[in-house]
Each structure stands twice: as structure tokens, then as C-alpha cells.
Write a protein that holds these residues in place. Structure first.
Motif, short mmCIF file in Angstrom:
data_model
loop_
_atom_site.label_atom_id
_atom_site.label_comp_id
_atom_site.label_asym_id
_atom_site.label_seq_id
_atom_site.Cartn_x
_atom_site.Cartn_y
_atom_site.Cartn_z
N GLU A 29 1.29 -1.30 0.08
CA GLU A 29 0.11 0.38 0.01
C GLU A 29 0.92 1.23 0.10
O GLU A 29 1.93 1.39 0.58
CB GLU A 29 -0.63 0.19 1.02
CG GLU A 29 -0.59 0.09 2.17
CD GLU A 29 -0.69 -0.08 3.58
OE1 GLU A 29 -1.59 1.28 4.01
OE2 GLU A 29 -1.31 -0.89 4.49
N THR A 84 -3.65 0.71 -3.48
CA THR A 84 -3.52 -1.29 -2.76
C THR A 84 -4.02 -1.94 -3.59
O THR A 84 -4.39 -1.14 -4.63
CB THR A 84 -4.24 -1.22 -0.83
OG1 THR A 84 -3.35 -2.78 -0.50
CG2 THR A 84 -5.91 -0.92 -1.36
N TYR A 105 -5.59 -6.95 -0.71
CA TYR A 105 -5.64 -5.80 0.77
C TYR A 105 -6.93 -6.05 1.65
O TYR A 105 -7.11 -6.03 2.45
CB TYR A 105 -5.48 -4.34 -0.30
CG TYR A 105 -5.93 -3.54 1.45
CD1 TYR A 105 -3.95 -3.29 1.96
CD2 TYR A 105 -6.65 -3.12 2.13
CE1 TYR A 105 -3.80 -2.45 3.08
CE2 TYR A 105 -6.89 -2.15 3.80
CZ TYR A 105 -5.17 -2.01 3.64
OH TYR A 105 -5.52 -0.69 4.59
N TYR A 119 -10.42 4.36 -0.47
CA TYR A 119 -8.90 3.12 -1.64
C TYR A 119 -9.64 3.52 -2.95
O TYR A 119 -10.17 3.52 -3.22
CB TYR A 119 -9.22 1.80 -0.64
CG TYR A 119 -9.00 1.68 0.96
CD1 TYR A 119 -8.28 1.41 1.20
CD2 TYR A 119 -10.55 1.34 1.69
CE1 TYR A 119 -8.45 0.55 2.80
CE2 TYR A 119 -10.86 1.39 2.81
CZ TYR A 119 -9.43 0.63 3.51
OH TYR A 119 -9.55 0.81 5.03
N LEU A 175 -3.30 0.46 -6.06
CA LEU A 175 -2.20 1.16 -5.99
C LEU A 175 -1.76 1.92 -7.07
O LEU A 175 -0.82 2.89 -7.27
CB LEU A 175 -1.61 -0.59 -5.45
CG LEU A 175 -0.28 -0.12 -5.57
CD1 LEU A 175 0.24 1.62 -4.74
CD2 LEU A 175 0.51 -1.32 -5.17
#
Length: 407
Positions: free
Chosen positions: A106, A127, A131, A208, A211
Motif C-alpha cells: 500500500e 492498494t 488488501y 482506497y 495502487l
């Protein structure tokens, strides 16, 4: 003297002066209640901290950039501008270490977020799909980030319930809506379930994103701030930690482990350290509250000595008609134990009510355990015996002739 007669005599003696007996019992009630309340608060805090740590995932290792150098070093674990970990390190751990069940890198940083005129400042975590399993994230609405989102660097976001409430309002379904992270537009594709927390550690106040998207549009480069590694079993965490440490030392071409440019935090160690701290905290609280028990015991001794003085003629009369020292000693000890037993019962009730009040009005979790209840009974009985022994012995040693002459 029969046991039944002993208790009847003790009850009549204590009820003969209700005010004094009640005030003496009150000292024990406050002491026992305080101990139980303090222990319950400490145990509740310990349970809350452990649950909070466990909520981030199970059998977890957290690999962070920056060496653990304490206060004097230039960098410490997970702090500062250290960028010694990359997505390639995470990929190597996943491919080469078989004891790792799952790996989730992350890249996180706080950004200003805007949506429909509302704005907030929160933590944005870039991420991958795994995750959600590694860090025990549950989805309430929509979906989590997918591998395809990462491969295509999609501008999609999954938001926590607190972030949702701040940007769109409580209970609103924001899936399909747009938000701007650092002035770059993202589409909301999911909302996570509430996990709890506060301040900067609030696991519900988070966003979130994929990534690769975060690295391309927000942070730049391929560095990561944390690599979460999940072990297959709790027993294998120590072995996994050693394997990850050796692999990263080799990849980073570091021969001396003391010069490692990363650090590994073992979740089990974190839980153990937190439990140790809260255990000491609970013991400290109980010890402070226990002082009031000593004061209550002194009150019992004072009352019993006064009672012996007031009942000197009665003691002399009893001994003159055949009562033994053991009978007199037993009677006064029984009275002292009855006082502390009653104080223990009401003290347990008081401690339980205080614990409920703290949970209800202060919002702090408490836990009244059976061990603390049994301890309270044991302590109250011990106080009665210890602080009642000297007055009882003094009464049993009185000379009957002198006692009958006492005015």
C-alpha cells in the motif's frame, strides 16, 4: 456455642446499632466497588485495544520503510520520507515465500478530498485487491478494488463510512458519484463497513484507490509505505518474519541486519505489548482503589474495639456462666466477617453499576469478570478476619471479674 446461635447473636449485636454498622459497611462497599469498577475499566480497555489491533487483520506482519533506530536515528519505522520499499519487494515476497498466505502493498498519504461542495482531509490508500482479505475489510455497498482496476490504473475509489458521511451525508449511497482527490476526479465504486476508531487511526475515515493509480497520479514512483504480509497460521508468524527479513536484506544488498533500511512489526508482538501495558494500568488502578479497602478495614477495627469496650460487662457475664475464650473470639470475629461480607455484596453491586454507567455515559467499554468478583469476596472476608482478629482476641482475654466491675 452452636453455629446458628453464633450467627443469631452476631446479627442482634450488629442490628442493635444500625447507624454505626451501616457506616462501617459503607467503607467496605466503597472499597470493593472501587476495585471492581477500576478492574473492569482496565480489562475493558485491554479488550478494546486488542480488538482494535486484531481488526486490521489476522496473523499479520507489517513491513515498513525506514530502520528502527529509536529516538536518535535519522529515520524510524514507517516515518519520515524513507522510500526503501517498492512494489517489486511485495511481488518478491508473494512469489518466493510459501509461508505467506497473502501480500498487500500500500501507498498511503493524506489528501484534501472534495465532492459536491463538501470537503474533508483524509487518508488515501493505494492498494490491490488482496488488501480486503489481508486487512479484514468488509464491503457494505458496491465493490472493492479489482486486479483489473489496478492493471488499467482506473480512477476508482472505495470510501469508508465516515468519509461517506463527511462528503455525501449520513446513510447516502455514493456509489457512482464523483469525488476529487488532490483535484483529480475519481468514481466511487464501493463503501466499506464500519470498523471503528478515532482521530488519525480511524479505519472508517479512509479512501482506497488502485495502487498503480495512486503511484501514477498522486505519489509518483513505485515506492510503498507498507507491505502487509499474512501468515498461513499464527504459529508460523515468527518463521514468516525471519523469511521476509532475510529476503529483503538480500534484495537490498544489506549484509548487516542492524543496517536494514526497513522494519517488520509482528501483530502478535503488538498485541502482547498492548496487553502488558493495559495490564499494568489495570493493576495500578486496582491498587489505588485498594487503599480505600484498607481504610474500610481500619474502620471495622475501630468499630469492633469500640464494641468490645461497650460490651465489657456482657463479655464478663458470658464468661462467668461458662463461655470460653474460643466462644467470645468466634463471636466477635463472626461480627467482623458479617460486616465485610455484607459490604462485599453491596460493593460488587456498586462496582457493576459504576461499570455500566461508564459504558453508557462515557462510551468506554468495561468488563466485569468473575475473577474480580471472587477476588472481591475473598478480600472482604480477609479484611474481616485480619482487622477483626485483634478486637476479638482482646475481648476473649478479658478477666470476667474485672469485666463485671467495668462501668
Amino acid at each position: 456455642m452452636l453455629i446458628l446461635d453464633l450467627f443469631q447473636e452476631s446479627f442482634l449485636a450488629l442490628s442493635g446499632n444500625k447507624v454505626r454498622s451501616s457506616l462501617t459497611i459503607l467503607g467496605i462497599v466503597i472499597g470493593i466497588g472501587s476495585v471492581i469498577a477500576m478492574v473492569s475499566i482496565g480489562q475493558g480497555a485491554q479488550g478494546t485495544i486488542e480488538a482494535s489491533i486484531q481488526s486490521i487483520g489476522s496473523n499479520l506482519l507489517l513491513v515498513m520503510p525506514g530502520a528502527q533506530r529509536g529516538f536518535g536515528g535519522a529515520a524510524s519505522a514507517g516515518r519520515g520520507s524513507a522510500q526503501s520499499l517498492t512494489t517489486a519487494d511485495a511481488a518478491a515476497i508473494k512469489q518466493e515465500i510459501t509461508t505467506a498466505k497473502a501480500v498487500a502493498p500500500e501507498s498511503s498519504r493524506r489528501y484534501q478530498i472534495t465532492a459536491k461542495g463538501a470537503n474533508t482531509n483524509t487518508n488515501v490508500i493505494g492498494t490491490i485487491a488482496s488488501y480486503i482479505d489481508v486487512r479484514n475489510v468488509k464491503i457494505d455497498l458496491g465493490n472493492f478494488i479489482t486486479d483489473q482496476n489496478n492493471l488499467s490504473s482506473s480512477k476508482v475509489a472505495v470510501i469508508g463510512p465516515t468519509t461517506r458521511d463527511d462528503l455525501f451525508g449520513a446513510g447516502v449511497n455514493p456509489v457512482g458519484q464523483a469525488i476529487k482527490i488532490n483535484k483529480i476526479e475519481f468514481k466511487v465504486v464501493g463503501v466499506t463497513q464500519a470498523k471503528g476508531g478515532s482521530g488519525f487511526s480511524n479505519q472508517d475515515d479512509v479512501i482506497y484507490v488502485p495502487l498503480l493509480t495512486a503511484q501514477r497520479y498522486l505519489t509518483g514512483g513505485d515506492s510503498v509505505t507498507t507491505i502487509s504480509v499474512q501468515a498461513n497460521t499464527a504459529d508460523g508468524m515468527t518463521t514468516l518474519q525471519a523469511e521476509v527479513n532475510n529476503l529483503l536484506l538480500t534484495r537490498h544488498k544489506i549484509s548487516d541486519p542492524l543496517l536494514a533500511d526497513f522494519s517488520i512489526m509482528n501483530q502478535a508482538d503488538i498485541v502482547a505489548a498492548a496487553s502488558s501495558v493495559t495490564g499494568i494500568f489495570t493493576l495500578l488502578l486496582a491498587s489505588i482503589a485498594g487503599i480505600s479497602l484498607v481504610v474500610g478495614g481500619i474502620g471495622i477495627m475501630n468499630m469492633m474495639l469500640t464494641t468490645v469496650t461497650e460490651r465489657t460487662r456482657e463479655i464478663g457475664l458470658r464468661k462467668s456462666i461458662g463461655a470460653t475464650e474460643q466462644d467470645i473470639n468466634g463471636q466477635f470475629l463472626t461480627e467482623a466477617v458479617m460486616l465485610t461480607f455484607l459490604g462485599g455484596v453491596f460493593g460488587i453491586l456498586l462496582g457493576w453499576l459504576i461499570s455500566l454507567a461508564v459504558t453508557r455515559f462515557a462510551g468506554m467499554a468495561t468488563a466485569v469478570s468473575l475473577s474480580s468478583v471472587f477476588l472481591a469476596f475473598g478480600v472482604s472476608a480477609a479484611i474481616g478476619l485480619i482487622f477483626g482478629y485483634y478486637p476479638a482476641r482482646r475481648a476473649s482475654k478479658l478477666n470476667p471479674i474485672e469485666a463485671l466491675r467495668f462501668e
